[in-house]
Design an enzyme around this catalytic site. Structure first.
Site, PDB file in Angstrom:
ATOM      1  N   HIS A   9       0.762  -1.263   0.000  1.00  0.00           N
ATOM      2  CA  HIS A   9       0.000   0.000   0.000  1.00  0.00           C
ATOM      3  C   HIS A   9       0.789   1.307   0.000  1.00  0.00           C
ATOM      4  CE1 HIS A   9      -0.287  -0.301   4.735  1.00  0.00           C
ATOM      5  NE2 HIS A   9       0.938  -0.439   4.298  1.00  0.00           N
ATOM      6  N   HIS A  10       2.131   1.259   0.184  1.00  0.00           N
ATOM      7  CA  HIS A  10       2.891   2.526   0.236  1.00  0.00           C
ATOM      8  C   HIS A  10       3.411   2.999  -1.116  1.00  0.00           C
ATOM      9  CE1 HIS A  10       2.801   2.358   4.566  1.00  0.00           C
ATOM     10  NE2 HIS A  10       3.553   1.267   4.640  1.00  0.00           N
ATOM     11  N   ALA A  11       3.480   2.109  -2.119  1.00  0.00           N
ATOM     12  CA  ALA A  11       4.103   2.493  -3.399  1.00  0.00           C
ATOM     13  C   ALA A  11       3.342   3.647  -4.051  1.00  0.00           C
ATOM     14  CB  ALA A  11       4.163   1.288  -4.333  1.00  0.00           C
ATOM     15  N   HIS A  31      -0.115   3.364   7.988  1.00  0.00           N
ATOM     16  CA  HIS A  31      -1.098   4.120   7.205  1.00  0.00           C
ATOM     17  C   HIS A  31      -1.035   3.735   5.723  1.00  0.00           C
ATOM     18  CE1 HIS A  31      -2.294   8.142   5.211  1.00  0.00           C
ATOM     19  NE2 HIS A  31      -3.398   7.491   5.530  1.00  0.00           N
ATOM     20  N   ASP A  47      -0.979   5.072   2.899  1.00  0.00           N
ATOM     21  CA  ASP A  47      -0.811   6.381   2.243  1.00  0.00           C
ATOM     22  C   ASP A  47      -0.841   6.338   0.713  1.00  0.00           C
ATOM     23  OD1 ASP A  47       1.631   5.035   2.177  1.00  0.00           O
ATOM     24  OD2 ASP A  47       2.846   6.770   2.757  1.00  0.00           O
TER      25      ASP A  47
END
Ligand code: TV1
Ligand code: CA
Ligand code: ZN
Length: 393
Positions: A145-147, A184, A186
């Site tokens: 989920h951060h990429a 998170h 993000d």
């Protein structure tokens, strides 16, 4: 053999490949793709594959990755070799391009293959949901989920979740993204910041400058400009160390229930990062496998088509427990699988305790002090309900 049967009129698909699991981020790196092997071994020992459609994941194509990521970034990701890894001592000034090659996102052999396999599993899962061939599609190798569009971040290189949601949006008018990883979500939030066709909800440990990535405050709910359709469509649930199953479950239902009623999503994308479990190497919460799984069960009860993604999870034995248990919830066999880990499970010794549901004491030497007051949790719920008043439909 445990009486696990295929649910009638209900299809769960499982998307995985042993190819992904053989990659290594480096000796001491917390991300261990091998946890997927441990997960599959538990799922298989419990006899769950008989109750699902099992698909061997393919690599996502360049064009598929390009539906979110930039050409510049993908081209560098393809060609970057471990030799390009900047070394502090030899070459301290070497520039880190696209945040690739630092300690969080190292360049390793087969990196592009690893990334395209992860994305391939999530895209396959999304396509099964779009074609109505699956009611729940599982991609434990995804959830990164951060990429960002042109940047690697926090162990994530390709945002398979964004790619999968873009597929869902071809068919479904509104997608609800829920993220129970301790960090998170993000990258997913940012990708859909300006649209009301995706609502993102992340539960996470929040302590700017102390805990990665430092974003996701309660008040961050999308663009501040009221005329932007994305306004009020980003929901953040910032938490402190030591939250318990009871608190988390109540919070989850009090937030996701009203969101479902107000937003009326047509599909759910659930990131099941297992670093929110007690005893995780990077996490800070006191969740047990049952509490983590209760979120999956609740989402399933909403009766919408759903993708389950993996994500974080740095104590492999607990990652395997949680994702195997959640697979059983997806196929509706959670009340029928025995709590004792089957005798013949490969690598059974890795589980240390032979139960699927270790106690807090079994997961960690000393449970973390719970720093979440009931008062604060009530404030969080009230704030989210207030946001929903601005959401149409
Ligand atoms: C190599 C070797 C890398 C040991 C990284 C923990 C390591 C960490 C390592 C680590 C580690 C982070 C930061 C600091 C940003 C950096 C998959 C300013 C023992 C979804 C990503 C966390 C979580 C990144 C990913 C974080 C996910 N924590 N040992 N690195 N810099 N990075 O804080 O959400 O789970 O820790
Ligand atoms: Ca989260
Ligand atoms: Zn995480």
């Amino acid at each position: 053999e445990y009486g696990i049967v295929r649910p009638k009129g209900y299809t769960v698909s499982y998307h995985a490949t042993p190819e992904m699991e053989k990659h290594h981020f480096g000796q001491t790196h917390p991300m261990k793709p091998w946890r997927l092997t441990l997960t599959k071994s538990l799922v298989t020992a419990y006899g769950m594959p008989f109750a699902m459609d099992n698909y061997l994941t393919r690599e996502a194509t360049y064009e598929e990755l390009n539906s979110f990521h930039s050409n510049d970034y993908l081209d560098y990701l393809i060609t970057a070799a471990p030799e390009d890894q900047p070394r502090d001592i030899d070459n301290p000034d070497k520039e880190v391009k696209f945040n690739l090659g630092g300690s969080d996102c190292p360049l390793f052999h087969g990196l592009y293959n690893y990334c395209s396999m992860s994305a391939g599993s999530s895209l396959d899962a999304a396509r099964k949901i779009c074609s109505n061939q699956s009611d729940i599609a599982i991609a434990w190798g995804g959830g990164l989920h951060h990429a960002k569009r042109s940047e690697a971040s926090g162990f994530c290189y390709i945002n398979d979740i964004v790619l999968a949601i873009l597929q869902l949006l071809r068919i479904y008018p509104r997608v609800l993204y829920i993220d129970i990883d301790v960090h998170h979500g993000d990258g997913v939030e940012e990708a859909f910041f300006s649209t009301d066709r995706v609502m993102t909800v992340s539960f996470h440990k929040y302590q700017p400058d102390q805990f990665f990535p430092g974003t996701g405050a309660l008040e961050d709910n999308g663009p501040k400009n009221e005329h932007n359709p994305g306004a009020h469509h980003a929901i953040n649930v910032p938490l402190n160390d030591g939250i318990t199953d009871e608190q988390y479950e109540a919070l989850f239902k009090n937030i996701i229930g009203p969101i479902n009623e107000r937003y009326r999503p047509s599909a759910i994308a659930l990131q099941c990062g297992a670093d929110s479990l007690a005893g995780d190497r990077l996490g800070r919460f006191n969740l047990r496998v049952q509490g983590h799984g209760a979120c999956v069960r609740y989402c399933k009860s909403l009766g919408l088509p759903m993708i389950l993604f993996g994500g974080g999870g740095y104590t492999p034995r607990n990652v395997a427990r949680a994702w195997a248990y959640e697979t059983s919830i997806a196929i509706g066999a959670d009340t029928r699988i025995p709590e004792t880990i089957p005798e013949h499970t490969p690598w059974r010794a890795h589980f240390i305790h032979d139960t699927l549901f270790p106690s807090l004491e079994q997961s960690m030497h000393e449970p973390r002090h719970n720093r979440n007051s009931e008062k604060r949790l009530r404030e969080i719920v009230a704030h989210v309900h207030e946001q929903l008043r601005f959401v149409e439909h």
